[in-house]
Design an enzyme around this catalytic site. Structure first.
Site, short mmCIF file in Angstrom:
data_model
loop_
_atom_site.label_atom_id
_atom_site.label_comp_id
_atom_site.label_asym_id
_atom_site.label_seq_id
_atom_site.Cartn_x
_atom_site.Cartn_y
_atom_site.Cartn_z
N MET A 1 -36.70 18.26 36.16
CA MET A 1 -37.66 19.13 35.47
C MET A 1 -37.62 20.53 36.10
O MET A 1 -38.55 21.32 35.92
CB MET A 1 -39.06 18.52 35.54
CG MET A 1 -39.11 17.15 34.86
SD MET A 1 -40.73 16.70 34.22
CE MET A 1 -41.69 16.69 35.71
N HIS B 1 -33.35 18.07 45.02
CA HIS B 1 -32.53 18.16 43.80
C HIS B 1 -31.08 18.48 44.14
O HIS B 1 -30.15 17.93 43.55
CB HIS B 1 -33.04 19.30 42.89
CG HIS B 1 -34.41 19.09 42.32
ND1 HIS B 1 -35.49 19.83 42.69
CD2 HIS B 1 -34.85 18.22 41.37
CE1 HIS B 1 -36.56 19.44 42.00
NE2 HIS B 1 -36.20 18.46 41.20
N GLN C 1 -44.19 13.10 29.17
CA GLN C 1 -44.51 12.32 30.35
C GLN C 1 -45.73 12.87 31.10
O GLN C 1 -46.03 12.44 32.20
CB GLN C 1 -43.30 12.18 31.27
CG GLN C 1 -42.82 13.45 31.94
CD GLN C 1 -41.52 13.23 32.70
OE1 GLN C 1 -40.45 13.10 32.12
NE2 GLN C 1 -41.61 13.15 34.01
N GLY D 1 -33.77 10.47 42.35
CA GLY D 1 -34.32 10.38 43.70
C GLY D 1 -35.15 9.12 43.87
O GLY D 1 -35.83 8.67 42.95
N GLU D 2 -35.12 8.58 45.09
CA GLU D 2 -35.90 7.36 45.36
C GLU D 2 -37.38 7.65 45.60
O GLU D 2 -38.16 6.72 45.75
CB GLU D 2 -35.30 6.61 46.56
CG GLU D 2 -34.00 5.91 46.19
CD GLU D 2 -33.34 5.20 47.34
OE1 GLU D 2 -33.77 5.39 48.50
OE2 GLU D 2 -32.37 4.46 47.09
N ASP E 1 -39.33 8.76 43.43
CA ASP E 1 -39.91 8.17 42.21
C ASP E 1 -39.34 6.76 42.07
O ASP E 1 -38.54 6.48 41.17
CB ASP E 1 -39.56 9.04 41.01
CG ASP E 1 -40.14 10.43 41.14
OD1 ASP E 1 -41.36 10.57 41.00
OD2 ASP E 1 -39.37 11.37 41.42
N GLN F 1 -39.97 4.89 38.79
CA GLN F 1 -39.16 5.49 37.73
C GLN F 1 -37.72 4.97 37.80
O GLN F 1 -37.11 4.59 36.80
CB GLN F 1 -39.19 7.01 37.90
CG GLN F 1 -38.12 7.76 37.13
CD GLN F 1 -38.30 9.27 37.21
OE1 GLN F 1 -39.21 9.81 36.58
NE2 GLN F 1 -37.47 9.96 37.96
N ARG G 1 -44.04 19.69 43.26
CA ARG G 1 -45.51 19.82 43.27
C ARG G 1 -46.04 20.25 44.64
O ARG G 1 -47.21 20.64 44.74
CB ARG G 1 -46.17 18.50 42.84
CG ARG G 1 -45.96 18.22 41.35
CD ARG G 1 -46.81 17.06 40.85
NE ARG G 1 -46.85 17.01 39.40
CZ ARG G 1 -46.11 16.19 38.65
NH1 ARG G 1 -45.28 15.34 39.20
NH2 ARG G 1 -46.22 16.22 37.33
O1 PAF Z 1 -38.01 12.78 37.94
C1 PAF Z 1 -38.11 13.68 37.09
O2 PAF Z 1 -38.01 14.88 37.40
C2 PAF Z 1 -38.36 13.32 35.63
O3 PAF Z 1 -39.22 12.25 35.53
C3 PAF Z 1 -37.08 13.09 34.83
C4 PAF Z 1 -36.30 11.89 35.34
C5 PAF Z 1 -36.21 14.32 34.86
C6 PAF Z 1 -37.43 12.80 33.36
O4 PAF Z 1 -38.11 13.87 32.79
#
Ligand code: PAF
Length: 281
Positions: free
Chosen positions: A30, A37, A61, A147-148, A150, A153, A187
């Protein structure tokens, strides 16, 4: 580095790479890049011939009252950093491009999206699964790196990838941390100086959990969580949204904390910023 803003321009480039037999690594993001990143981009670069990074602040989301509008954005800086990291193509679609008028499909990974962050962010993981499925279809990656931090996710996207036969090799990259242990996150930039200092309570709590299991092997989860809760509460203005010990594969709650279990937590700092972190015990 090629910058592409719409899907119709992306398709010919992807087809060309496929024709040339190139493998494609995707890093969905994002934006507002930090060292975490960049590590994902480097990993994709190691795995594949071509690296594609997407930047899309996915409205689906974010729940009502969440930070969609104020989510940090910095396209030019991101593009420069991606270029320096050796990214081949940056895909930055608009919300209208991803969800045109009349759009109506959503993907829901049922069980894995229920607990942990799913409890306080209803609909969040449907939004994540849906946008990542769309990105997989658009980019047709061989490999995708997430990334771990999340962790939920990642687990849910692995399940979606298997359930819907995407056949993408999904790689989880270890959490990248600041010097004091705070997990890197876009964030974090919402935090003022004092909040930034207290935000280390998430890492402190995780470290405490790891130490306890190293010393005692097995501890009732209720007791461990109480101790972690105390550490979080020591941070000025810190309030745990949840602290949980789960099986890292199924994300099911455990009764006994032991080596190999995942401890995950989400903490509000001054009811303003919600941060997450996790560790394998
Ligand atoms: O982890 C994130 O930044 C977001 O959830 C992703 C995987 C790019 C989906 O919008």
């Amino acid at each position: 580095m090629i910058i592409v803003k719409n899907a119709s321009h992306l398709a010919p480039q992807i087809s060309q790479w496929k024709r040339e037999g190139k493998t494609i690594g995707l890093v969905p993001t994002m934006g507002f890049f930090h060292a975490g990143h960049l590590a994902l981009m480097q990993e994709a670069g190691k795995q594949c011939n071509k690296t594609v990074v997407s930047i899309f602040v996915n409205p689906r989301q974010f729940g009502p009252g969440e930070d969609l509008e104020k989510y940090p954005r910095s396209f030019d800086r991101d593009a420069q950093l991606a270029k320096e990291a050796g990214v081949d193509l940056l895909f930055a679609p608009t919300p209208e491009e991803m969800y045109p008028r009349g759009y109506q499909t959503s993907i829901s990974v049922q069980n894995l999206s229920k607990g942990l962050c799913g409890q306080s962010r209803p609909g969040h993981f449907d939004g994540v699964a849906t946008v990542v499925a769309k990105l997989f279809n658009l980019v047709q990656p061989d490999t995708a790196v997430f990334g771990e931090k999340d962790f939920q996710q990642l687990a849910l996207l692995r399940q979606m990838n298997a359930d819907l036969n995407f056949g993408v090799d999904i790689i989880g990259h270890p959490i990248v941390r600041e010097k004091d242990g705070l997990a890197m996150s876009s964030r974090n930039q919402y935090l003022d100086r004092d909040e930034r200092k207290t935000a280390v309570c998430l890492y402190k709590a995780l470290q405490h959990g790891i130490k306890k299991i190293a010393e005692s092997q097995r501890i009732p989860v209720v007791k461990l969580i109480e101790e972690l809760q105390d550490i979080v509460n020591e941070g000025q203005g810190c309030r745990a949204d949840y602290i949980a010990v789960v099986d890292p594969a199924t994300l099911e709650s455990q009764e006994v904390a032991q080596k190999g279990a995942l401890v995950a937590l989400a903490v509000f700092i001054n009811d303003k910023v919600r941060l997450i972190d996790n560790a394998i015990l």
